[in-house]
Design a protein around this motif. Structure first.
Motif, short mmCIF file in Angstrom:
data_model
loop_
_atom_site.label_atom_id
_atom_site.label_comp_id
_atom_site.label_asym_id
_atom_site.label_seq_id
_atom_site.Cartn_x
_atom_site.Cartn_y
_atom_site.Cartn_z
N GLY A 76 0.82 -1.21 0.00
CA GLY A 76 0.00 0.00 0.00
C GLY A 76 0.85 1.26 0.00
N VAL A 77 1.93 1.24 0.76
CA VAL A 77 2.87 2.37 0.77
C VAL A 77 3.43 2.57 -0.64
N GLU A 78 3.80 1.49 -1.28
CA GLU A 78 4.39 1.60 -2.62
C GLU A 78 3.36 2.06 -3.65
N ASP A 79 2.10 1.68 -3.48
CA ASP A 79 1.06 2.21 -4.38
C ASP A 79 1.01 3.74 -4.27
N LEU A 80 1.04 4.24 -3.04
CA LEU A 80 1.02 5.69 -2.85
C LEU A 80 2.33 6.32 -3.34
N ARG A 81 3.45 5.65 -3.10
CA ARG A 81 4.73 6.19 -3.57
C ARG A 81 4.74 6.32 -5.09
N CYS A 82 4.16 5.37 -5.79
CA CYS A 82 4.09 5.45 -7.26
C CYS A 82 3.29 6.67 -7.70
N LYS A 83 2.19 6.94 -7.02
CA LYS A 83 1.41 8.15 -7.34
C LYS A 83 2.24 9.41 -7.08
N TYR A 84 2.94 9.41 -5.96
CA TYR A 84 3.78 10.56 -5.59
C TYR A 84 4.90 10.76 -6.62
N ILE A 85 5.57 9.68 -6.99
CA ILE A 85 6.68 9.77 -7.95
C ILE A 85 6.17 10.25 -9.31
N THR A 86 5.02 9.77 -9.72
CA THR A 86 4.43 10.23 -10.99
C THR A 86 4.19 11.73 -10.93
N LEU A 87 3.64 12.19 -9.82
CA LEU A 87 3.43 13.64 -9.67
C LEU A 87 4.76 14.38 -9.75
#
Length: 193
Positions: free
Chosen positions: A79-90
């Motif tokens: 779940g952390v990595e799912d959010l991190r992927c969104k953050y990195i994309t941003l």
């Protein structure tokens, strides 16, 4: 990884690679997936941040007390990595045009972690169980990054706010977070935060 190693009183040697060196391509060609980080533990060489975190979790007893907790730690970390992927994309592809929408959507992304904390001793413990896990360090890192991006992002999440404060106050981790090695390191390679 750095927070985990520091909090667990582990020493490490880090080689920082400049963008210029990386862009030359020789180092990239030697990396299994053509990317960093690269982690060496004796004869073991690992690539991929989460493989490294899981290895450190197993090596330092940071993977839950039993199979049930280990499964929950894996779930949280994913779940952390799912959010991190969104953050990195941003950060790397849509910062200027997407930051406002991302920050508006952030409460929905943070809510599951607040829920998980509430289900574990009313938020007074760690994300899973009674002992810190590698997923706690990964979540703490990402939450702290989000506090730079949107300083009030945890205001509506009292358990997450208290969690960040509690973990950041652990003596070895507190010392690391105040160290020049941490304070002077940019959060993202492109300078956006």
């Amino acid at each position: 990884m750095r927070m985990l190693l520091a909090d667990q009183a582990q020493s490490w040697k880090e080689e920082v690679v400049s963008v210029d060196t990386w862009m030359q391509g020789q180092l990239k060609a030697t990396c299994l997936y053509g990317q960093l980080p690269k982690f060496q533990d004796g004869e073991l060489t690992l690539y991929q941040s989460n493989a490294i975190l899981r290895h450190l979790g197993r090596s330092h007893g940071l993977y839950g007390k039993d199979q049930r907790e280990a499964a929950l730690v894996d779930m949280v970390n994913d779940g952390v990595e799912d959010l991190r992927c969104k953050y990195i994309t941003l950060i790397y592809t849509n910062y200027d045009a997407g930051k406002d929408d991302y920050v508006k959507a952030l409460p929905g992304y943070l809510k599951p972690f607040e829920t998980l904390l509430s289900q574990n001793q009313g938020g007074k413990a760690f994300i899973v169980g009674n002992e810190i896990s590698f997923a706690d360090y990964n979540l703490l890192d990402l939450l702290m990054n989000h506090q730079v991006l949107a300083p009030h992002c945890l205001d509506a999440f009292p358990l997450l706010s208290a969690y960040v404060a509690r973990l950041s106050a652990r003596p070895k981790l507190k010392a690391f977070l105040a160290s020049p090695d941490h304070v002077n390191r940019p959060i993202n390679g492109n300078g956006k935060q």
